[in-house]
Design a protein around this motif. Structure first.
Motif, short mmCIF file in Angstrom:
data_model
loop_
_atom_site.label_atom_id
_atom_site.label_comp_id
_atom_site.label_asym_id
_atom_site.label_seq_id
_atom_site.Cartn_x
_atom_site.Cartn_y
_atom_site.Cartn_z
N SER A 96 0.84 -1.18 0.00
CA SER A 96 0.00 0.00 0.00
C SER A 96 0.88 1.23 0.00
O SER A 96 1.76 1.38 0.85
N HIS A 101 4.20 7.61 2.65
CA HIS A 101 4.68 6.43 3.37
C HIS A 101 4.16 5.18 2.64
O HIS A 101 3.31 5.27 1.78
N SER A 102 4.73 4.03 3.00
CA SER A 102 4.38 2.78 2.35
C SER A 102 4.25 1.67 3.38
O SER A 102 4.86 1.74 4.45
N GLY A 103 3.48 0.66 3.03
CA GLY A 103 3.35 -0.51 3.87
C GLY A 103 3.31 -1.76 3.02
O GLY A 103 2.79 -1.75 1.90
N LEU A 111 4.07 -7.00 8.97
CA LEU A 111 3.84 -5.69 8.37
C LEU A 111 5.13 -4.88 8.42
O LEU A 111 5.75 -4.76 9.48
N TYR A 112 5.55 -4.36 7.27
CA TYR A 112 6.71 -3.48 7.17
C TYR A 112 6.22 -2.11 6.70
O TYR A 112 5.46 -2.03 5.72
N CYS A 113 6.63 -1.04 7.38
CA CYS A 113 6.26 0.31 7.01
C CYS A 113 7.49 1.19 6.91
O CYS A 113 8.47 0.98 7.62
N TRP A 114 7.46 2.17 6.00
CA TRP A 114 8.55 3.14 5.88
C TRP A 114 8.01 4.41 5.23
O TRP A 114 6.96 4.42 4.63
N ASN A 117 7.07 9.69 8.85
CA ASN A 117 6.38 9.18 10.04
C ASN A 117 5.90 10.33 10.92
O ASN A 117 5.83 10.20 12.13
N CYS A 121 2.32 7.20 11.43
CA CYS A 121 1.72 6.20 10.53
C CYS A 121 2.63 5.00 10.31
O CYS A 121 2.18 3.96 9.86
N CYS A 122 3.92 5.13 10.64
CA CYS A 122 4.85 4.02 10.45
C CYS A 122 5.27 3.40 11.78
O CYS A 122 6.19 2.60 11.83
#
Length: 123
Positions: A96, A101-103, A111-114, A117, A121-122
């Motif tokens: 997504s 930001h991305s997930g 779940l990996y987020c970057w 922030n 949200c991350c």
């Protein structure tokens, strides 16, 4: 943002195949478009590897590719490049792309987020 390479930076009003991914043999299973970037996840497929008594099925794929703005990805990516770091050793099934930001969800349910922030949200 479209990932068509430097020659494809103009606006395109009709769909165009992303040749670099297709010609490299990647089959895309998921895609997500954010404000300034796009993520693509390759299909996870079972393939036969080895020969003779060492022949076995192995799952391959689940790589994440990104294209877009440096403000979101850290570096400008006019064409799709594989997202490395911790994602290089896992198989992704879904991605997504948010505003900045991305997930990514892996086949193990991680779940990996970057990205930016600013509002957690991350986190």
């Amino acid at each position: 943002r479209l990932g068509l390479g430097r020659e494809g930076l103009a606006t395109h009003w009709s769909p165009r195949r992303v040749d670099a991914l297709f010609e490299a043999g990647h089959k895309i299973g998921d895609v997500s478009c954010g404000n300034a970037h796009t993520l693509a996840v390759t299909l996870i497929e079972e393939v036969w590897t080895g020969t003779g008594t060492n022949r076995m099925k192995e799952k391959q794929g689940g790589q994440v590719f990104a294209a877009g703005s440096a403000s979101v990805l850290g570096l400008f990516h006019p064409a799709f490049d594989q997202v490395m770091g911790e994602l290089a050793s896992v198989q992704a099934v879904q991605a997504s792309a948010g505003f900045a930001h991305s997930g990514v969800v892996t086949s193990d349910g991680e779940l990996y987020c970057w990205g930016m922030n600013d509002d957690g949200c991350c986190a």
